[in-house]
Design an enzyme around this catalytic site. Sequence first.
Site, PDB file in Angstrom:
ATOM      1  N   CYS A 122       0.234   0.412  10.330  1.00  0.00           N
ATOM      2  CA  CYS A 122      -0.190  -0.642   9.399  1.00  0.00           C
ATOM      3  C   CYS A 122       0.932  -1.487   8.799  1.00  0.00           C
ATOM      4  CB  CYS A 122      -1.018  -0.023   8.277  1.00  0.00           C
ATOM      5  SG  CYS A 122      -1.739  -1.301   7.213  1.00  0.00           S
ATOM      6  N   CYS A 171       0.838  -1.214   0.000  1.00  0.00           N
ATOM      7  CA  CYS A 171       0.000   0.000   0.000  1.00  0.00           C
ATOM      8  C   CYS A 171       0.869   1.259   0.000  1.00  0.00           C
ATOM      9  CB  CYS A 171      -0.917  -0.013   1.227  1.00  0.00           C
ATOM     10  SG  CYS A 171      -2.049   1.396   1.231  1.00  0.00           S
ATOM     11  N   CYS A 227     -16.274  -9.661   5.550  1.00  0.00           N
ATOM     12  CA  CYS A 227     -15.680  -8.350   5.280  1.00  0.00           C
ATOM     13  C   CYS A 227     -14.400  -8.509   4.477  1.00  0.00           C
ATOM     14  CB  CYS A 227     -15.391  -7.661   6.608  1.00  0.00           C
ATOM     15  SG  CYS A 227     -14.596  -6.071   6.379  1.00  0.00           S
ATOM     16  N   CYS A 260       0.102   5.007   6.959  1.00  0.00           N
ATOM     17  CA  CYS A 260      -0.547   4.807   8.263  1.00  0.00           C
ATOM     18  C   CYS A 260       0.448   4.141   9.227  1.00  0.00           C
ATOM     19  CB  CYS A 260      -1.800   3.956   8.102  1.00  0.00           C
ATOM     20  SG  CYS A 260      -2.847   4.516   6.738  1.00  0.00           S
ATOM     21  N   CYS A 305     -19.592   1.336   8.401  1.00  0.00           N
ATOM     22  CA  CYS A 305     -18.843   0.689   9.479  1.00  0.00           C
ATOM     23  C   CYS A 305     -17.671   1.619   9.706  1.00  0.00           C
ATOM     24  CB  CYS A 305     -18.379  -0.697   9.024  1.00  0.00           C
ATOM     25  SG  CYS A 305     -17.219  -1.468  10.173  1.00  0.00           S
ATOM     26  N   ARG A 316     -18.028  -3.100  17.734  1.00  0.00           N
ATOM     27  CA  ARG A 316     -17.224  -4.320  17.523  1.00  0.00           C
ATOM     28  C   ARG A 316     -15.907  -4.280  18.290  1.00  0.00           C
ATOM     29  NH1 ARG A 316     -16.721  -4.602  12.246  1.00  0.00           N
ATOM     30  NH2 ARG A 316     -18.841  -5.353  12.217  1.00  0.00           N
ATOM     31  N   CYS A 355     -19.377  -6.792   3.573  1.00  0.00           N
ATOM     32  CA  CYS A 355     -18.731  -5.547   3.965  1.00  0.00           C
ATOM     33  C   CYS A 355     -17.437  -5.465   3.177  1.00  0.00           C
ATOM     34  CB  CYS A 355     -18.434  -5.558   5.468  1.00  0.00           C
ATOM     35  SG  CYS A 355     -17.583  -4.063   6.018  1.00  0.00           S
TER      36      CYS A 355
HETATM   37  N1  SAM Z   1      -6.719   0.357   2.919  1.00  0.00           N
HETATM   38  C1  SAM Z   1      -8.022   0.613   3.362  1.00  0.00           C
HETATM   39  C2  SAM Z   1      -8.103   1.784   4.301  1.00  0.00           C
HETATM   40  O1  SAM Z   1      -7.166   2.045   5.041  1.00  0.00           O
HETATM   41  O2  SAM Z   1      -9.132   2.455   4.287  1.00  0.00           O
HETATM   42  C3  SAM Z   1      -8.700  -0.594   3.992  1.00  0.00           C
HETATM   43  C4  SAM Z   1      -7.901  -1.580   4.811  1.00  0.00           C
HETATM   44  S1  SAM Z   1      -7.206  -0.942   6.341  1.00  0.00           S
HETATM   45  C5  SAM Z   1      -6.098  -2.232   6.780  1.00  0.00           C
HETATM   46  C6  SAM Z   1      -8.575  -1.072   7.459  1.00  0.00           C
HETATM   47  C7  SAM Z   1      -8.377  -0.651   8.891  1.00  0.00           C
HETATM   48  O3  SAM Z   1      -7.622  -1.637   9.607  1.00  0.00           O
HETATM   49  C8  SAM Z   1      -7.623   0.620   9.178  1.00  0.00           C
HETATM   50  O4  SAM Z   1      -8.400   1.758   8.990  1.00  0.00           O
HETATM   51  C9  SAM Z   1      -7.267   0.442  10.655  1.00  0.00           C
HETATM   52  O5  SAM Z   1      -8.279   0.991  11.464  1.00  0.00           O
HETATM   53  C10 SAM Z   1      -7.216  -1.084  10.827  1.00  0.00           C
HETATM   54  N2  SAM Z   1      -5.851  -1.533  11.148  1.00  0.00           N
HETATM   55  C11 SAM Z   1      -4.824  -1.682  10.280  1.00  0.00           C
HETATM   56  N3  SAM Z   1      -3.698  -2.077  10.911  1.00  0.00           N
HETATM   57  C12 SAM Z   1      -4.024  -2.188  12.222  1.00  0.00           C
HETATM   58  C13 SAM Z   1      -3.284  -2.548  13.395  1.00  0.00           C
HETATM   59  N4  SAM Z   1      -1.988  -2.857  13.337  1.00  0.00           N
HETATM   60  N5  SAM Z   1      -3.931  -2.572  14.573  1.00  0.00           N
HETATM   61  C14 SAM Z   1      -5.248  -2.244  14.645  1.00  0.00           C
HETATM   62  N6  SAM Z   1      -5.988  -1.889  13.585  1.00  0.00           N
HETATM   63  C15 SAM Z   1      -5.391  -1.853  12.386  1.00  0.00           C
HETATM   64  C1  DTB Z   2     -11.354  -2.735  11.375  1.00  0.00           C
HETATM   65  O1  DTB Z   2     -11.750  -1.749  12.024  1.00  0.00           O
HETATM   66  N1  DTB Z   2     -10.428  -3.564  11.770  1.00  0.00           N
HETATM   67  C2  DTB Z   2     -10.177  -4.590  10.770  1.00  0.00           C
HETATM   68  C3  DTB Z   2     -11.219  -4.242   9.675  1.00  0.00           C
HETATM   69  N2  DTB Z   2     -11.827  -3.049  10.179  1.00  0.00           N
HETATM   70  C4  DTB Z   2     -10.814  -4.131   8.281  1.00  0.00           C
HETATM   71  C5  DTB Z   2      -8.762  -4.675  10.352  1.00  0.00           C
HETATM   72  C6  DTB Z   2      -7.820  -4.996  11.491  1.00  0.00           C
HETATM   73  C7  DTB Z   2      -6.450  -5.180  10.917  1.00  0.00           C
HETATM   74  C8  DTB Z   2      -5.451  -5.580  11.955  1.00  0.00           C
HETATM   75  C9  DTB Z   2      -4.076  -5.694  11.378  1.00  0.00           C
HETATM   76  C10 DTB Z   2      -3.924  -6.768  10.332  1.00  0.00           C
HETATM   77  O2  DTB Z   2      -4.360  -7.922  10.536  1.00  0.00           O
HETATM   78  O3  DTB Z   2      -3.283  -6.490   9.310  1.00  0.00           O
HETATM   79 FE1  SF4 Z   3      -2.887   1.181   3.325  1.00  0.00          FE
HETATM   80 FE2  SF4 Z   3      -2.862   0.053   5.712  1.00  0.00          FE
HETATM   81 FE3  SF4 Z   3      -3.305   2.656   5.524  1.00  0.00          FE
HETATM   82 FE4  SF4 Z   3      -5.199   0.892   4.639  1.00  0.00          FE
HETATM   83  S1  SF4 Z   3      -4.484   1.176   6.731  1.00  0.00           S
HETATM   84  S2  SF4 Z   3      -4.459   2.732   3.604  1.00  0.00           S
HETATM   85  S3  SF4 Z   3      -3.851  -0.768   3.890  1.00  0.00           S
HETATM   86  S4  SF4 Z   3      -1.411   1.597   4.933  1.00  0.00           S
END
Ligand code: SAM
Ligand code: DTB
Ligand code: SF4
Length: 318
Positions: free
Chosen positions: A46, A39, A83, A43, A174, A246, A114
């Site tokens: 992430c 990506c 989802c 973030c 959501c 959730r 979702c």
């Molecule tokens: N890329 C898209 C976006 O960011 O809108 C969708 C996927 S993104 C991985 C979805 C959500 O996962 C993020 O908004 C964040 O709230 C959650 N998330 C990602 N990494 C995480 C982590 N290490 N711990 C907790 N939540 C996480």
């Molecule tokens: C949300 O609020 N949490 C989920 C889902 N929406 C997409 C994602 C959690 C991701 C946790 C880190 C991972 O497994 O990469």
């Molecule tokens: Fe990309 Fe992760 Fe940010 Fe979603 S949360 S936009 S997958 S870096």
Amino acid sequence: MLGLPFADLLARAHAKHRAHHDANAVQISTLLSIKTGGCPEDCAYCPQAARYSTGVKAEKLMSLDAVLDKARAAKAAGATRFCMGAAWRSPKDKDVAKVAELVNAVRVVGLETCATVGMLSAPQAQRLGAAGLDYYNQNLDTAPEYYGQIIHTRDFQDRLDTLEHVREAGMKTCCGGIVGMGETREQRAGLLQTLANLPEHPQSVPINRLVQVEGTPLAGTALLDPFEFVRTIAVARILMPASMVRLSAGRAEMSDELQALCFFAGANSIFYGEKLLTTGNPDVAHDQALFARLGIEPMQVELESRTVHADIAAGAAA
Ligand code: SAM
Ligand code: DTB
Ligand code: SF4
């Protein structure tokens, strides 16, 4: 409100919970990463951001058949919502067309759908809504006041715009955030307040506890006091009484007792299945045992009837 004496806060949250929901029923969603890693965004939490070395391998969008296999397995294990997450900043129109096909097919399996695939334009949201997408996940992630410390490649307003497009397309939102990222209690309150002040309460509010992944800037952040996490759930329940709250990422690192407190405070939905997107989640057997010990029943969900294109329906049923 976050700072009320713990017993007072939990009593208030639990009363609200009972007034609006069956306190012994928890909704079950299963997550699948349909397009992992690589990506372009930054973030700080992430593991899928290309710029951090986290060991996550970038993969292409999964095929329809592979997604359907996962959806059928999720349904067989008892999930009611599926989802699909993609590590995109904002999908191209051709990506949205493919996601629409997946959505359509997953609905035929008999699951609520979702998706969380990044920022959507208004026409893209319409396209997904027309395919039968029930919910779109776009998190605010953190308070507006802390956002600049966490993400620099997408504005807070971009998130609000995507949510507006989703609502206008007739889908449910959501939308929640992550706690344990080094924010203050005031900033956690700011996140909850912003969620509750959206034009309508998100139907689903995921509260994630940061999963710390080696290689991300937030690895090594001081751990949040577990009671502070419970307080966050409780205030979400009080401010958004009719929403599903959730207990999302972070359960694998939580004790059963902490999860039970979260359910008491008003959490009534979980991610179920051994994996979130790239990180671990409790075993299904463990969750089933926990539900049995707490007398929790999986929530039954009625699927809304929506048009499903016949060609895709036939493919999915095969
Ligand atoms: N890329 C898209 C976006 O960011 O809108 C969708 C996927 S993104 C991985 C979805 C959500 O996962 C993020 O908004 C964040 O709230 C959650 N998330 C990602 N990494 C995480 C982590 N290490 N711990 C907790 N939540 C996480
Ligand atoms: C949300 O609020 N949490 C989920 C889902 N929406 C997409 C994602 C959690 C991701 C946790 C880190 C991972 O497994 O990469
Ligand atoms: Fe990309 Fe992760 Fe940010 Fe979603 S949360 S936009 S997958 S870096």
